[in-house]
Design a protein around this motif. Structure first.
Motif, short mmCIF file in Angstrom:
data_model
loop_
_atom_site.label_atom_id
_atom_site.label_comp_id
_atom_site.label_asym_id
_atom_site.label_seq_id
_atom_site.Cartn_x
_atom_site.Cartn_y
_atom_site.Cartn_z
N SER A 117 -46.27 55.86 -39.13
CA SER A 117 -45.31 54.93 -38.52
C SER A 117 -43.94 55.58 -38.40
O SER A 117 -43.24 55.38 -37.40
N GLY A 118 -43.54 56.36 -39.39
CA GLY A 118 -42.26 57.07 -39.31
C GLY A 118 -42.27 58.09 -38.19
O GLY A 118 -41.28 58.25 -37.47
N ALA A 119 -43.40 58.77 -38.01
CA ALA A 119 -43.52 59.75 -36.94
C ALA A 119 -43.45 59.08 -35.59
O ALA A 119 -42.78 59.56 -34.67
N ARG A 120 -44.11 57.94 -35.43
CA ARG A 120 -44.07 57.21 -34.16
C ARG A 120 -42.65 56.76 -33.83
O ARG A 120 -42.21 56.84 -32.70
N THR A 121 -41.94 56.28 -34.84
CA THR A 121 -40.56 55.83 -34.63
C THR A 121 -39.68 56.99 -34.20
O THR A 121 -38.88 56.87 -33.27
N ALA A 122 -39.81 58.13 -34.86
CA ALA A 122 -39.00 59.29 -34.51
C ALA A 122 -39.33 59.77 -33.10
O ALA A 122 -38.42 60.13 -32.34
N LEU A 123 -40.60 59.77 -32.72
CA LEU A 123 -40.97 60.18 -31.36
C LEU A 123 -40.44 59.20 -30.32
O LEU A 123 -39.97 59.61 -29.26
N ALA A 124 -40.49 57.92 -30.63
CA ALA A 124 -39.95 56.92 -29.70
C ALA A 124 -38.44 57.13 -29.53
O ALA A 124 -37.93 57.09 -28.40
N ASN A 125 -37.75 57.37 -30.62
CA ASN A 125 -36.31 57.63 -30.53
C ASN A 125 -36.03 58.90 -29.74
O ASN A 125 -35.08 58.96 -28.97
N ALA A 126 -36.86 59.92 -29.92
CA ALA A 126 -36.68 61.17 -29.17
C ALA A 126 -36.86 60.92 -27.68
O ALA A 126 -36.10 61.44 -26.86
N ARG A 127 -37.83 60.11 -27.32
CA ARG A 127 -38.04 59.79 -25.89
C ARG A 127 -36.84 59.03 -25.33
O ARG A 127 -36.39 59.29 -24.23
N ILE A 128 -36.34 58.08 -26.10
CA ILE A 128 -35.19 57.31 -25.64
C ILE A 128 -33.98 58.23 -25.45
O ILE A 128 -33.33 58.20 -24.40
N HIS A 129 -33.69 59.06 -26.45
CA HIS A 129 -32.56 59.97 -26.34
C HIS A 129 -32.78 60.99 -25.23
O HIS A 129 -31.83 61.38 -24.54
#
Length: 148
Positions: free
Chosen positions: A128-140
């Motif tokens: 779940s932490g990895a998914r959140t970080a990847l989602a944030n990376a996509r947004i940024h």
């Protein structure tokens, strides 16, 4: 009546002046960060590398074994976080140096940092932490590219 430990405005200004790097130190920190992020950024950062870079860049700026060189080296070391036993890459350390120099990370650097965080979370089995970080990376990344 104020408490003797209350900070007055001049005291706060003096404290900030003592903790923030001067212009020359900022410039050297950014040059070191550029070097670390362009030459072998994925290798582990070590304490001996930190010490060597501070000496080298201070010497390049002020000459060999001058009082100014010694002062610049000490000032650099004061603003460069110690590595000790941290598991940190040269590229990640460059981000820390840019932060110490007062320069914010570019969107591309932020995306790269989020991807590293996701990789570390995934390696620790924190999906779940990895998914959140990847989602944030996509947004940024989308913000950096001008799309949203």
């Amino acid at each position: 009546m104020s408490e003797p430990t209350d900070r007055t405005q001049p005291d706060e200004g003096l404290r900030r002046a003592q903790t923030e790097p001067d212009t020359t130190t900022r410039t050297l920190l950014l040059r070191i960060a550029t070097r670390l992020s362009t030459e072998r950024p994925s290798l582990a950062m070590r304490e001996v590398t930190r010490l060597a870079l501070a000496l080298r860049f201070a010497t390049e700026q002020h000459g060999f074994d001058t009082p100014e060189t010694n002062a610049a080296e000490q000032e650099l070391l004061r603003h460069m976080p110690q590595v000790d036993d941290r598991d940190i890459s040269r590229g990640e350390y460059a981000l820390l140096l840019r932060g110490r120099a007062g320069r914010r990370a570019t969107p591309t650097e932020r995306v790269a940092e989020l991807h590293r965080q996701a990789r570390a979370d995934y390696a620790c089995r924190s999906k779940s932490g990895a998914r959140t970080a990847l989602a944030n990376a996509r947004i940024h990344g989308n913000e950096a590219g001008g799309t949203r």
